[in-house]
Design an enzyme around this catalytic site. Structure first.
Site, PDB file in Angstrom:
ATOM      1  N   LYS A 115     -56.307  34.120  -9.000  1.00  0.00           N
ATOM      2  CA  LYS A 115     -55.763  33.619  -8.009  1.00  0.00           C
ATOM      3  C   LYS A 115     -54.350  33.972  -7.783  1.00  0.00           C
ATOM      4  O   LYS A 115     -53.442  33.927  -6.929  1.00  0.00           O
ATOM      5  CB  LYS A 115     -55.935  32.274  -9.036  1.00  0.00           C
ATOM      6  CG  LYS A 115     -57.276  31.473  -8.569  1.00  0.00           C
ATOM      7  CD  LYS A 115     -57.979  30.457  -8.936  1.00  0.00           C
ATOM      8  CE  LYS A 115     -58.888  29.524  -8.857  1.00  0.00           C
ATOM      9  NZ  LYS A 115     -58.729  28.234  -9.131  1.00  0.00           N
ATOM     10  N   LYS A 197     -68.982  38.393  -5.755  1.00  0.00           N
ATOM     11  CA  LYS A 197     -69.304  36.904  -5.500  1.00  0.00           C
ATOM     12  C   LYS A 197     -69.280  36.076  -4.498  1.00  0.00           C
ATOM     13  O   LYS A 197     -68.030  36.339  -4.163  1.00  0.00           O
ATOM     14  CB  LYS A 197     -69.468  36.303  -7.064  1.00  0.00           C
ATOM     15  CG  LYS A 197     -67.724  35.409  -7.167  1.00  0.00           C
ATOM     16  CD  LYS A 197     -67.888  34.358  -8.474  1.00  0.00           C
ATOM     17  CE  LYS A 197     -66.516  33.923  -8.038  1.00  0.00           C
ATOM     18  NZ  LYS A 197     -65.385  32.636  -8.552  1.00  0.00           N
ATOM     19  N   LYS A 200     -65.697  30.840  -1.610  1.00  0.00           N
ATOM     20  CA  LYS A 200     -64.667  30.126  -0.695  1.00  0.00           C
ATOM     21  C   LYS A 200     -64.199  31.256  -0.247  1.00  0.00           C
ATOM     22  O   LYS A 200     -63.405  31.142   1.045  1.00  0.00           O
ATOM     23  CB  LYS A 200     -64.689  28.820  -0.870  1.00  0.00           C
ATOM     24  CG  LYS A 200     -65.605  28.136  -1.098  1.00  0.00           C
ATOM     25  CD  LYS A 200     -64.821  26.734  -1.500  1.00  0.00           C
ATOM     26  CE  LYS A 200     -66.123  26.410  -2.609  1.00  0.00           C
ATOM     27  NZ  LYS A 200     -65.712  24.795  -3.621  1.00  0.00           N
TER      28      LYS A 200
END
Ligand code: TYM
Length: 315
Positions: A115, A197, A200
């Site tokens: 992130k 994977k 979103k």
């Protein structure tokens, strides 16, 4: 004997996709059905504000996720369902765990690293502390089993560490050692980049959302890549929903096979889509349900935080 306590949550950051469903949500439904556990499922809104967001959008996302939870079959008679931020004892426990958590342990977290790369202008303290809040979510309610996808295993391990650090420091046998509960599909891959994977953060076209209309599902599947990895991913979806499939999985006719999968998925989620639309038009009803869940969660949280504060010597 008391039933084991299950705790899990999802972030309200957009639509729930098939990875969320196969890795976690579907498992929550089986857990609820089995009646072998006490289950607590929440909307992790405080986790989600560590990413860039707008307040108006967040309100809508929390409501949308609540409708998803209820429409898919989470049942307030069997499970406690609430919004994380409505139970402030969780952030109190986060602080207590913060004082026990070595910084180096948080620096190792792969999700933090990912992130931080994705939002390099917003590497905030909350993003770093995220797993500690997650440990508090679970341990505040005495959770010992955590139904999640593979990407959350590291966070559940940190939860186990937090319990140990606490129990050792305060010579208390208070928190249990939490374990992840995985499904047979702990990591569903993206439709367009099946080496990654389904997420979103890759973008809408990579994901199949569970409340998507049948035409949209068919369109997205038609574009899914059919490299060997892609085919394996589609096979996994086919096998999981086998009962709904009206034809065989034929690797040599992927165009046809994709149509069969699209129809099967549309059928599987048809009732869910209908119930969700109804709930979306009943915001007051949904708010009442969440308030009742908050009240039940708060009873447990308030009792436990007093016990915890006594153990650490601040009461
Ligand atoms: P979140 O919101 O990212 O994802 C919700 C759940 O979906 C699983 N998942 C997947 N499973 C299989 N394949 C995929 N492609 C896939 N993508 C997501 C996730 O593993 C997760 O189980 N930190 C958590 C939310 C959370 C939480 C908690 C979970 C906060 N506190 C306490 C358990 C207990 C998260 O971000 O999940």
């Amino acid at each position: 004997m008391a039933k084991p306590i299950i705790v899990s949550g999802m972030q309200p950051t957009g639509k729930i996709h098939l990875g969320n469903y196969l890795g976690a949500l579907n498992n929550w439904l089986s857990i609820q059905k089995s009646d072998k556990y006490e289950s607590i499922f929440f909307i992790a809104d405080y986790h989600s504000i560590t990413e860039n967001y707008s307040a108006e959008e967040k309100r809508q996302q929390v409501f949308d996720l609540a409708c998803t939870y209820l429409a898919i079959g989470l049942n307030t008679e069997k499970s406690i369902i609430f919004v994380q931020s409505a139970v402030p004892e969780c952030t109190e426990l986060t602080w207590i765990f913060n004082t026990l958590t070595p910084i180096a342990e948080l620096q190792r977290m792969t999700q933090f690293k990912d992130k931080s790369e994705r939002q390099e202008k917003n590497i905030n303290m909350g993003l770093f502390d995220y797993p500690v809040l997650q440990a508090a979510d679970i341990l505040l309610y005495d959770g010992s089993l955590v139904p999640v996808g593979e990407d959350q295993i590291q966070h559940v391990e940190l939860t186990r560490d937090a319990a140990r650090w606490f129990n050792n420091k305060y010579k208390a046998n208070y928190f249990p050692e939490a374990k992840p509960l995985l499904t047979s599909c702990p990591r569903l891959m993206s439709l367009l980049e099946p080496a990654k994977k389904m997420s979103k953060s890759l973008g809408e076209k990579h994901c199949l959302n569970i409340d998507e209309e049948p035409e949209e599902i068919a369109k997205k599947l038609a574009k899914a890549v059919t490299t060997p990895e892609g085919v394996a991913n589609l096979k996994l979806i086919y096998d999981t929903f086998k009962e709904q499939m009206t034809g065989d999985f034929d690797e040599n006719k992927m165009g046809e096979t994709k149509k069969i999968i699209a129809e099967g998925l549309a059928k599987h989620f048809a009732d869910f889509r209908k119930r969700k639309k109804e709930l979306l038009s009943q915001p007051e009803e949904v708010a009442k349900i969440l308030e009742a869940g908050r009240a039940r969660a708060s009873v447990i949280a308030q009792k436990r935080i007093v016990e915890i504060k006594k153990i650490i010597g601040v009461i």
